[in-house]
Design a protein around this motif. Sequence first.
Motif, PDB file in Angstrom:
ATOM      1  N   VAL A 159     -11.673  36.477 -32.575  1.00 44.69           N
ATOM      2  CA  VAL A 159     -10.989  37.383 -33.500  1.00 44.69           C
ATOM      3  C   VAL A 159      -9.665  37.848 -32.896  1.00 44.69           C
ATOM      4  CG1 VAL A 159     -11.095  39.616 -34.661  1.00 44.69           C
ATOM      5  CG2 VAL A 159     -13.128  38.152 -34.595  1.00 44.69           C
ATOM      6  N   THR A 160      -9.710  38.219 -31.617  1.00 46.22           N
ATOM      7  CA  THR A 160      -8.512  38.717 -30.936  1.00 46.22           C
ATOM      8  C   THR A 160      -7.434  37.642 -30.847  1.00 46.22           C
ATOM      9  OG1 THR A 160      -9.835  40.242 -29.599  1.00 46.22           O
ATOM     10  CG2 THR A 160      -7.631  39.716 -28.786  1.00 46.22           C
ATOM     11  N   ALA A 161      -7.817  36.436 -30.429  1.00 47.73           N
ATOM     12  CA  ALA A 161      -6.849  35.372 -30.162  1.00 47.73           C
ATOM     13  C   ALA A 161      -6.268  34.741 -31.414  1.00 47.73           C
ATOM     14  CB  ALA A 161      -7.504  34.283 -29.299  1.00 47.73           C
ATOM     15  N   THR A 162      -6.833  35.054 -32.592  1.00 43.79           N
ATOM     16  CA  THR A 162      -6.282  34.506 -33.838  1.00 43.79           C
ATOM     17  C   THR A 162      -5.696  35.597 -34.722  1.00 43.79           C
ATOM     18  OG1 THR A 162      -8.485  34.623 -34.874  1.00 43.79           O
ATOM     19  CG2 THR A 162      -7.859  32.530 -33.863  1.00 43.79           C
ATOM     20  N   SER A 163      -5.576  36.820 -34.184  1.00 50.60           N
ATOM     21  CA  SER A 163      -5.052  37.941 -34.972  1.00 50.60           C
ATOM     22  C   SER A 163      -3.531  38.020 -34.887  1.00 50.60           C
ATOM     23  CB  SER A 163      -5.644  39.260 -34.460  1.00 50.60           C
ATOM     24  OG  SER A 163      -7.040  39.291 -34.647  1.00 50.60           O
ATOM     25  N   GLY A 164      -2.921  38.545 -35.935  1.00 54.90           N
ATOM     26  CA  GLY A 164      -1.487  38.805 -35.937  1.00 54.90           C
ATOM     27  C   GLY A 164      -0.625  37.565 -36.021  1.00 54.90           C
ATOM     28  N   LEU A 165      -1.206  36.427 -36.473  1.00 54.52           N
ATOM     29  CA  LEU A 165      -0.450  35.177 -36.559  1.00 54.52           C
ATOM     30  C   LEU A 165      -0.439  34.690 -38.005  1.00 54.52           C
ATOM     31  CD1 LEU A 165      -1.922  33.318 -33.441  1.00 54.52           C
ATOM     32  CD2 LEU A 165       0.227  34.588 -33.560  1.00 54.52           C
ATOM     33  N   SER A 166       0.631  33.976 -38.375  1.00 53.19           N
ATOM     34  CA  SER A 166       0.728  33.436 -39.723  1.00 53.19           C
ATOM     35  C   SER A 166      -0.190  32.224 -39.867  1.00 53.19           C
ATOM     36  CB  SER A 166       2.170  33.023 -40.018  1.00 53.19           C
ATOM     37  OG  SER A 166       2.592  32.017 -39.106  1.00 53.19           O
ATOM     38  N   ASP A 167      -0.411  31.785 -41.105  1.00 50.03           N
ATOM     39  CA  ASP A 167      -1.294  30.651 -41.359  1.00 50.03           C
ATOM     40  C   ASP A 167      -0.825  29.386 -40.659  1.00 50.03           C
ATOM     41  OD1 ASP A 167      -2.970  32.165 -42.835  1.00 50.03           O
ATOM     42  OD2 ASP A 167      -2.539  31.229 -44.778  1.00 50.03           O
TER      43      ASP A 167
END
Length: 488
Positions: free
Chosen positions: A393-401
Amino acid sequence: MTTSEDIVPSVTGDERIGRRGALRLAVLLVAQFTIALDFSILNVALPDIGRGLNLALGDLQWVVTLFALTSAGFTLLFGRVADLLGRRRMFLTGIVLLGVSSLLGGLANSVTVLLVARVLQGLATAIVAPVAMALLTTTFPEGPRRQKALGLGGAMLSAGFTIGAVLGGVLTGLLSWRWAFLINVPACVIVLVVAPILISGRERREPARLDAGGAVTITTGLLALVYGITSAGTNGWGHALTVVSLAVGVVLLVAFWLIELRVPQPLVSLRVLRTPTVKWGNGGGLLTFTMFSAVIFLMTLYLQRVLGYSPLVTGLAFGVQGVTAFFAGIFAPKIIGRFGNSRTTLFWALLLQAVATGALFALGDGRQWLTLMIVATAVGGFAHVLSVVSFMVTATSGLSDHEQGLATAMTSLTQQVGITMGIPILSAVATARINGMSPTHSQAQSVLGGTSYAIAVDAVIVLAGALLIGYFLRKAGRVVDPGATTGG
């Protein structure tokens, strides 16, 4: 990047995934379950494979090593290729390759054919693992539903590893080692029939060229690095082949970094890699995978060589750990919600893993200690899967598709490298201690001394890593806190 029609609409605080989202998630989870099953089921079947194909004991490692090399070495490359060519297309390609390679392995009548099948399975895993994760994270936006989906993913991965160990023994004992390969085929067929219906092919892809220099250096660098790590498990860390492989890997990875600084369209966005949540989230993932895989290995030695239990009893002793790990995936979203964000959850999960691992240091050479071992590994398994979900969850947060392919490829790479590194590192620590005690102690006492020492090292590393990662993730949270609105 998926279109708005392909993404389940976000409703703040609503954890309901929806019917179509649930069906799509089920397909992706079956794919992840199959990969986890494939990884563990074959380890149990290795001795029978050696006897069936007249493969020498010393050469059995190649059945595992070739898979680890290709799956880890090509993960980042295929994650980026999926961003350029389309995730649906790559996902289906990977499933086809997994089915064909599993069929080839099940029908293999020579060592060469078997090893080719393992290379192809590694390539299939390098495609399916990051692409399935990218499809999941782009289907479910940041927030409770993505956390629930990732929690179910963690539960299915845990179930795949646990069931694979049990199923491998059953299939090999009742039928043949070939079914350790063939069991993947019907699962792949089911996914291939259902996936095209549920996963849309309508994706907006930005025109871009593949960074050839970056692709060559990162792939060969990772191949050399993983080969060096696996070589260390067999030949020792001081062996020339190990040292040269690790050195070549480091040099190539440095070259890759320099290339990415200069090319206009890099294979890997260094801006994404520098993002604190990506960097330290993956650090937490690497820590939990590396150290917990080593715990299972060390406790296997303890149960069989100190307490004298059979492989069957040893497998059953880890059954409780498999159950708690599965439920950790189920309850992870609620736990993350209780803590407020995945960064804080990751810190406390790693801390719990360190405490559970440290408790194993108290084990003695009598069978009355079995209860402590079962309880401590059960708590550790829960903490491990909670760490896995939190790091994802942390490592894929705050990034665009359009950046999710890279982000999920990084999480898949973290998993592959972590599993590969853990056993050789802690095995070397335990072996050094065992060899030092052997002249003056019995074999059981020496093994107990070695495993206890390695367990202590493991616990200290996890504790120190948890404190370090927790500090930097908390610091990053003060700058920008996606958890305030998304739960990330």
